[in-house]
Design a protein around this motif. Structure first.
Motif, PDB file in Angstrom:
ATOM      1  N   MET A   1       0.814  -1.196   0.000  1.00 53.22           N
ATOM      2  CA  MET A   1       0.000   0.000   0.000  1.00 53.22           C
ATOM      3  C   MET A   1       0.860   1.263   0.000  1.00 53.22           C
ATOM      4  N   ALA A   2       1.988   1.210   0.703  1.00 51.05           N
ATOM      5  CA  ALA A   2       2.861   2.388   0.786  1.00 51.05           C
ATOM      6  C   ALA A   2       3.361   2.804  -0.595  1.00 51.05           C
ATOM      7  N   TRP A   3       3.668   1.828  -1.451  1.00 49.15           N
ATOM      8  CA  TRP A   3       4.159   2.157  -2.790  1.00 49.15           C
ATOM      9  C   TRP A   3       3.078   2.797  -3.649  1.00 49.15           C
ATOM     10  N   ILE A   4       1.861   2.329  -3.510  1.00 54.12           N
ATOM     11  CA  ILE A   4       0.751   2.930  -4.264  1.00 54.12           C
ATOM     12  C   ILE A   4       0.556   4.380  -3.834  1.00 54.12           C
ATOM     13  N   VAL A   5       0.562   4.618  -2.532  1.00 54.56           N
ATOM     14  CA  VAL A   5       0.412   5.975  -2.011  1.00 54.56           C
ATOM     15  C   VAL A   5       1.580   6.848  -2.473  1.00 54.56           C
ATOM     16  N   LEU A   6       2.780   6.292  -2.495  1.00 55.83           N
ATOM     17  CA  LEU A   6       3.950   7.056  -2.934  1.00 55.83           C
ATOM     18  C   LEU A   6       3.822   7.472  -4.398  1.00 55.83           C
ATOM     19  N   VAL A   7       3.385   6.563  -5.241  1.00 55.23           N
ATOM     20  CA  VAL A   7       3.209   6.890  -6.665  1.00 55.23           C
ATOM     21  C   VAL A   7       2.131   7.963  -6.836  1.00 55.23           C
ATOM     22  N   LEU A   8       1.018   7.814  -6.147  1.00 56.23           N
ATOM     23  CA  LEU A   8      -0.043   8.821  -6.228  1.00 56.23           C
ATOM     24  C   LEU A   8       0.442  10.175  -5.721  1.00 56.23           C
ATOM     25  N   SER A   9       1.241  10.161  -4.673  1.00 58.88           N
ATOM     26  CA  SER A   9       1.799  11.405  -4.145  1.00 58.88           C
ATOM     27  C   SER A   9       2.749  12.053  -5.146  1.00 58.88           C
ATOM     28  N   GLY A  10       3.507  11.238  -5.872  1.00 57.00           N
ATOM     29  CA  GLY A  10       4.377  11.766  -6.921  1.00 57.00           C
ATOM     30  C   GLY A  10       3.578  12.409  -8.038  1.00 57.00           C
ATOM     31  N   LEU A  11       2.444  11.798  -8.385  1.00 55.23           N
ATOM     32  CA  LEU A  11       1.564  12.393  -9.402  1.00 55.23           C
ATOM     33  C   LEU A  11       0.960  13.701  -8.900  1.00 55.23           C
ATOM     34  N   LEU A  12       0.637  13.753  -7.611  1.00 58.81           N
ATOM     35  CA  LEU A  12       0.137  15.008  -7.040  1.00 58.81           C
ATOM     36  C   LEU A  12       1.220  16.081  -7.046  1.00 58.81           C
ATOM     37  N   GLU A  13       2.472  15.671  -6.948  1.00 54.38           N
ATOM     38  CA  GLU A  13       3.564  16.647  -7.050  1.00 54.38           C
ATOM     39  C   GLU A  13       3.540  17.307  -8.430  1.00 54.38           C
ATOM     40  N   THR A  14       3.277  16.522  -9.449  1.00 54.25           N
ATOM     41  CA  THR A  14       3.132  17.090 -10.792  1.00 54.25           C
ATOM     42  C   THR A  14       2.001  18.111 -10.816  1.00 54.25           C
ATOM     43  N   ALA A  49       3.785   7.162   3.219  1.00 56.01           N
ATOM     44  CA  ALA A  49       4.606   6.143   2.562  1.00 56.01           C
ATOM     45  C   ALA A  49       5.934   5.941   3.284  1.00 56.01           C
ATOM     46  N   LEU A  50       6.481   7.011   3.840  1.00 60.66           N
ATOM     47  CA  LEU A  50       7.781   6.908   4.509  1.00 60.66           C
ATOM     48  C   LEU A  50       7.717   6.149   5.825  1.00 60.66           C
ATOM     49  N   ARG A  51       6.530   5.788   6.265  1.00 56.73           N
ATOM     50  CA  ARG A  51       6.429   4.922   7.443  1.00 56.73           C
ATOM     51  C   ARG A  51       6.926   3.517   7.128  1.00 56.73           C
ATOM     52  N   ASP A  52       6.846   3.105   5.836  1.00 57.54           N
ATOM     53  CA  ASP A  52       7.245   1.757   5.442  1.00 57.54           C
ATOM     54  C   ASP A  52       8.396   1.717   4.446  1.00 57.54           C
ATOM     55  N   ILE A  53       8.689   2.838   3.802  1.00 53.81           N
ATOM     56  CA  ILE A  53       9.736   2.897   2.777  1.00 53.81           C
ATOM     57  C   ILE A  53      10.860   3.770   3.315  1.00 53.81           C
ATOM     58  N   PRO A  54      12.117   3.352   3.162  1.00 56.47           N
ATOM     59  CA  PRO A  54      13.233   4.186   3.637  1.00 56.47           C
ATOM     60  C   PRO A  54      13.196   5.581   2.995  1.00 56.47           C
ATOM     61  N   VAL A  55      13.580   6.582   3.755  1.00 56.75           N
ATOM     62  CA  VAL A  55      13.457   7.968   3.313  1.00 56.75           C
ATOM     63  C   VAL A  55      14.230   8.242   2.022  1.00 56.75           C
ATOM     64  N   GLY A  56      15.418   7.699   1.882  1.00 57.86           N
ATOM     65  CA  GLY A  56      16.195   7.939   0.656  1.00 57.86           C
ATOM     66  C   GLY A  56      15.497   7.406  -0.575  1.00 57.86           C
ATOM     67  N   THR A  57      14.984   6.202  -0.475  1.00 53.63           N
ATOM     68  CA  THR A  57      14.264   5.586  -1.590  1.00 53.63           C
ATOM     69  C   THR A  57      12.953   6.310  -1.852  1.00 53.63           C
ATOM     70  N   GLY A  58      12.175   6.520  -0.801  1.00 55.39           N
ATOM     71  CA  GLY A  58      10.868   7.145  -0.954  1.00 55.39           C
ATOM     72  C   GLY A  58      10.949   8.546  -1.526  1.00 55.39           C
ATOM     73  N   TYR A  59      11.842   9.356  -0.996  1.00 56.07           N
ATOM     74  CA  TYR A  59      11.952  10.732  -1.471  1.00 56.07           C
ATOM     75  C   TYR A  59      12.428  10.775  -2.915  1.00 56.07           C
ATOM     76  N   ALA A  60      13.417   9.959  -3.247  1.00 54.05           N
ATOM     77  CA  ALA A  60      13.927   9.945  -4.622  1.00 54.05           C
ATOM     78  C   ALA A  60      12.859   9.503  -5.612  1.00 54.05           C
ATOM     79  N   VAL A  61      12.079   8.496  -5.259  1.00 54.98           N
ATOM     80  CA  VAL A  61      11.002   8.036  -6.139  1.00 54.98           C
ATOM     81  C   VAL A  61       9.942   9.122  -6.276  1.00 54.98           C
ATOM     82  N   TRP A  62       9.560   9.750  -5.178  1.00 53.87           N
ATOM     83  CA  TRP A  62       8.554  10.817  -5.182  1.00 53.87           C
ATOM     84  C   TRP A  62       8.988  11.978  -6.071  1.00 53.87           C
ATOM     85  N   VAL A  63      10.221  12.420  -5.876  1.00 56.29           N
ATOM     86  CA  VAL A  63      10.750  13.529  -6.686  1.00 56.29           C
ATOM     87  C   VAL A  63      10.854  13.119  -8.159  1.00 56.29           C
ATOM     88  N   GLY A  64      11.315  11.904  -8.410  1.00 56.95           N
ATOM     89  CA  GLY A  64      11.462  11.439  -9.784  1.00 56.95           C
ATOM     90  C   GLY A  64      10.133  11.406 -10.523  1.00 56.95           C
TER      91      GLY A  64
END
Length: 104
Positions: A1-14, A49-64
């Protein structure tokens, strides 16, 4: 679930990045409101998402996701350059995001 939320959050960043551009320095109410709402939702999703995904990975994916999404919107809807070097650079960002997910 954390990865789905992370991807959606990245789209919201757009969405918030494009809204920020369209707000004309916060002088236009509708894009300014869309900016504020999508920014808050994007940050909340990243925090979740960062509750389950390491901050370096999560932030980089979100920004990307946000960077590639914003660049694609710029090229498709706003008439920005679609040169081959630019497209290849975006492909490298996508490859990096996929690599971070695969090697998580």
């Amino acid at each position: 679930m954390a990865w789905i939320v992370l991807v959606l959050s990245g789209l919201l960043e757009t969405a918030w990045a494009v809204s920020l551009d369209r707000s004309a320095g916060f002088t236009r109410p509708l894009p300014s409101t869309v900016f504020a709402v999508t920014l808050a939702a994007s940050m909340a999703g990243l925090a979740y998402a960062l509750r389950d995904i390491p901050v370096g990975t999560g932030y980089a994916v979100w920004v990307g996701i946000g960077a590639v999404g914003t660049a694609v919107v710029g090229m498709v809807a706003l008439g920005e350059s679609t040169s081959l070097p630019r497209l290849l650079s975006l492909l490298l960002v996508v490859a990096g995001v996929v690599g971070l997910k695969l090697f998580h």
